[in-house]
Design a protein around this motif. Structure first.
Motif, short mmCIF file in Angstrom:
data_model
loop_
_atom_site.label_atom_id
_atom_site.label_comp_id
_atom_site.label_asym_id
_atom_site.label_seq_id
_atom_site.Cartn_x
_atom_site.Cartn_y
_atom_site.Cartn_z
N ALA A 1 39.11 48.49 40.99
CA ALA A 1 38.14 47.44 41.37
C ALA A 1 38.71 46.04 41.16
O ALA A 1 38.33 45.10 41.86
CB ALA A 1 36.86 47.60 40.56
N LYS A 2 39.64 45.93 40.21
CA LYS A 2 40.26 44.62 39.92
C LYS A 2 41.67 44.50 40.49
O LYS A 2 42.33 43.48 40.26
CB LYS A 2 40.31 44.41 38.40
N ASN A 3 42.13 45.54 41.20
CA ASN A 3 43.50 45.52 41.76
C ASN A 3 44.52 45.20 40.68
O ASN A 3 45.46 44.42 40.91
CB ASN A 3 43.60 44.51 42.91
N THR A 4 44.36 45.82 39.53
CA THR A 4 45.19 45.50 38.37
C THR A 4 45.78 46.76 37.76
O THR A 4 45.10 47.79 37.67
CB THR A 4 44.38 44.73 37.33
N VAL B 1 50.47 53.51 45.25
CA VAL B 1 51.11 53.63 43.93
C VAL B 1 51.37 52.25 43.33
O VAL B 1 51.77 51.31 44.03
CB VAL B 1 52.44 54.40 44.04
N MET B 2 51.13 52.13 42.03
CA MET B 2 51.49 50.93 41.27
C MET B 2 52.40 51.36 40.12
O MET B 2 52.25 52.47 39.59
CB MET B 2 50.24 50.23 40.71
N ASP C 1 54.73 54.95 36.60
CA ASP C 1 53.93 54.62 37.77
C ASP C 1 52.65 55.44 37.76
O ASP C 1 52.52 56.42 37.01
CB ASP C 1 54.70 54.73 39.08
N ILE C 2 51.70 55.01 38.61
CA ILE C 2 50.39 55.64 38.63
C ILE C 2 49.87 55.62 40.06
O ILE C 2 49.93 54.60 40.74
CB ILE C 2 49.42 54.93 37.65
N SER C 3 49.36 56.75 40.49
CA SER C 3 48.80 56.85 41.84
C SER C 3 47.41 56.24 41.87
O SER C 3 46.80 55.94 40.83
CB SER C 3 48.73 58.31 42.27
N ARG C 4 46.88 56.08 43.06
CA ARG C 4 45.54 55.53 43.20
C ARG C 4 44.51 56.43 42.49
O ARG C 4 43.53 55.96 41.93
CB ARG C 4 45.18 55.37 44.68
N GLY C 5 44.78 57.72 42.48
CA GLY C 5 43.88 58.66 41.85
C GLY C 5 44.07 58.81 40.35
O GLY C 5 43.30 59.52 39.70
N ARG D 1 45.21 51.75 35.43
CA ARG D 1 44.88 50.80 36.48
C ARG D 1 43.38 50.70 36.64
O ARG D 1 42.64 51.63 36.32
CB ARG D 1 45.53 51.20 37.82
N ASP D 2 42.96 49.55 37.16
CA ASP D 2 41.56 49.30 37.48
C ASP D 2 41.53 48.98 38.97
O ASP D 2 41.90 47.88 39.39
CB ASP D 2 41.03 48.14 36.66
#
Length: 121
Positions: free
Chosen positions: A74-77, A33-34, A50-54, A71-72
């Motif tokens: 591939a860019k860990n952003t 989660v980010m 917040d946003i999950s990986r999915g 979120r991206d």
């Protein structure tokens, strides 16, 4: 060592927009989660979104319909697009991420250094 670096804060007039970015770097295996939190003077730090990986998202009621988290992987952003900003959105905004790192292999909660957002005419 894992780091989160934020950018994009600043001064904006009411009704304006800002886009925050937060990039994670280091020996990262996986980011779960980010999210974005904010803290105004005299207040506790609170979750904005917040946003999950999915890609599943969660928003505080005060920002629904105005803010968009994305979120991206591939860019860990992670990003926070903030529209229709109000003076009460003024705060220091912090990026947060749950990250599994390598060497040592472990999962920890990481925070960025914070970026100031000021909404004022």
């Amino acid at each position: 060592q894992v780091q989160l670096v934020e950018s994009g804060g600043g001064l904006v007039q009411p009704g304006g927009s800002l886009r925050l970015s937060c990039a994670a770097s280091g020996s990262i295996v996986r980011i779960n989660v980010m999210g974005w939190y904010r803290q105004a003077p005299g207040n506790q730090r609170e979750l904005v979104a917040d946003i999950s990986r999915g890609g599943s998202t969660n928003y505080d009621d005060s920002v629904k319909g105005r803010f968009t988290i994305s979120r991206d992987n591939a860019k860990n952003t992670v990003y926070l697009q903030m529209n229709s900003l109000k003076p009460e959105d003024t705060a220091v905004y912090y990026c947060n991420a749950d990250i599994t790192s390598l060497l040592p292999l472990r999962t920890l909660d990481y925070w960025g250094q914070g970026t100031q957002v000021t909404v004022s005419s």
